[in-house]
Design an enzyme around this catalytic site. Structure first.
Site, PDB file in Angstrom:
ATOM      1  CG  HIS A   1       4.186   0.625   2.088  1.00 55.88           C
ATOM      2  ND1 HIS A   1       3.989   0.237   0.508  1.00 55.88           N
ATOM      3  CD2 HIS A   1       3.922   1.753   2.881  1.00 55.88           C
ATOM      4  CE1 HIS A   1       2.978   0.944   0.701  1.00 55.88           C
ATOM      5  NE2 HIS A   1       1.993   1.628   1.781  1.00 55.88           N
TER       6      HIS A   1
ATOM      7  CG  HIS B   1       1.560   8.228   7.142  1.00 52.40           C
ATOM      8  ND1 HIS B   1       0.446   7.110   8.101  1.00 52.40           N
ATOM      9  CD2 HIS B   1       2.241   7.607   6.334  1.00 52.40           C
ATOM     10  CE1 HIS B   1       0.446   5.836   7.612  1.00 52.40           C
ATOM     11  NE2 HIS B   1       1.198   6.275   6.468  1.00 52.40           N
TER      12      HIS B   1
END
Length: 410
Positions: free
Chosen positions: A210, A310
């Site tokens: 991330h 996503h």
């Protein structure tokens, strides 16, 4: 036909809460009575503040406009307040509203959205899933257990999935890029080894991070993962520096993927120009909506890059992802989240079958949205959809990433 009314629904998925703490669903109605639903992804302000932004964007730039005029409304929003540059919060608001406009247009013409943006290129979309724990798996132990991850990976392969994502390298933090602890590297290698052992070559491994590493740290970690041949290395450094991400991409023999936190073609174009990634992961509830992401997909074609929309959100954004994916030639796969609440909120109108998403043919987004169910689960917390860890990682103890923002079990 003109855009007439707006309501904003904030719904909270019940425990375990995969998909975030809440989902923001704009409901837009025309003067002819047609209703469209959209979804705004991962707002950087709380839901009350974001609702105010959504209402301001609608009233200032969209109310009274023909929903066909997507380009005109986008330029108004993109340019508002003398900006003409990506604004994360404003573009997030616009994205959800824009998706609702396409839902309206499809319903008005009795056609699915993909038929209005170039037609059907793909009859089904390859799906991938994150590795969520079985009900029997203890938390938080699951997040540091390669063996449990291997068990779930095998479950998913037996359901038909050909790609699974996992992210054992520790949490995201507010501190920007850092060097991974040796334990983080060892844990990541162990996860790849256990999952590969469990599933063999029946599925691709999607290694998630991330944006938490420094350039050098991301290269160190990526080199350690190369023997397991992941399909992608997701957002290895913070997303605001494409030139540094390009250094990772050129040093590691794993394709780099990024895009969850980017918005509009302006930011994605820089990623492509720099050679920072060959797989783009726009979240349609943030990237600018369906039409803007269609443009991003066209840019990606020029650079021989692929699209993998996503999803860490609700099923309305998923429906938008599927409509876009149906219309583009360079789709790689689309993320899915299969929970009872996701399914019930759209009354089972989109499914995963044998690892693929059949493209719906119903008008608009192709979903039957259960507004009553959404309103029956209001959000009453004070957290954001996703939140960054404030304290630094440990170089002595396990650094768990607990699957996004799960709701605590009662």
């Amino acid at each position: 036909m003109k855009l007439a009314d707006l309501d904003v629904i904030v719904t909270a998925p019940p425990a375990p809460g995969w998909g975030g703490r809440y989902w923001i669903i704009p409901k837009v109605t025309t003067d002819t009575g047609i209703v469209g639903y959209g979804e705004c992804y991962a707002s950087s302000v709380g839901p009350e503040a974001m609702t105010a932004v959504i209402k301001d964007v609608f009233e200032r730039h969209m109310a009274g406009e023909n929903p066909e005029n997507i380009e005109l409304m986008f330029r108004r929003v993109y340019s508002a307040g003398f900006t003409q540059r990506p604004d994360l919060t404003v573009m997030g608001a616009w994205s959800g509203l824009e998706i609702a406009c396409w839902d309206i247009l499809g319903k008005d013409r009795d056609r699915p959205v993909h038929a209005l943006i170039g037609g059907r290129m793909n009859d089904r979309i390859r799906a991938y899933t994150y590795l969520y724990p079985r009900p029997s798996h203890p938390l938080p132990a699951f997040w540091a257990s390669p063996d449990m991850a291997g068990e779930v990976a095998l479950d998913m392969v037996e359901k038909g999935y050909t790609a699974v994502k996992f992210d054992p390298a520790g949490p995201y933090t507010i501190r920007g890029g850092h060097m991974p602890a040796m334990g983080d590297i060892a844990m990541s290698v162990a996860f790849c080894a256990a999952i590969r052992e469990a599933v063999g070559d029946r599925t691709d491994l999607l290694f998630g991070t991330h944006g938490q590493f420094s350039t050098g740290g991301a290269i160190r970690l990526g080199k350690a993962l190369e023997p397991y041949n992941p399909l992608w290395y997701e957002e290895p450094i913070p997303p605001d520096n494409a030139a540094e991400m390009a250094k990772v991409a050129s040093a590691v023999c794993i394709p780099v993927a990024t895009g969850e936190r980017l918005t509009t073609k302006a930011e994605f174009a820089e990623v492509l120009r720099q050679g920072a990634a060959t797989i783009l992961q726009p979240a349609l509830g943030r990237a600018g909506g369906i039409w803007e992401t269609k443009k991003i997909a066209a840019l990606a074609e020029v650079y021989n890059a692929q699209m993998a929309p996503h999803l860490y959100a609700g099923p309305v954004e998923w429906a938008a992802n599927v409509q876009l994916a149906a219309s583009i030639p360079n789709i790689l796969m689309a993320e899915t989240i299969e929970t009872p609440f996701h399914n019930d909120l759209i009354k089972g109108s989109i499914t995963v079958e044998g690892g693929y998403i059949p493209v719906p043919t119903a008008p608009g987004l192709g979903i039957d949205f259960d507004e009553d169910l959404a309103r029956a689960h209001p959000y009453d917390g004070d957290g954001l959809h996703l939140q960054m860890q404030e304290h630094p990682i440990s170089y002595h103890e396990v650094n768990n990433f607990a699957g996004g923002a799960p709701v605590k079990m009662e």
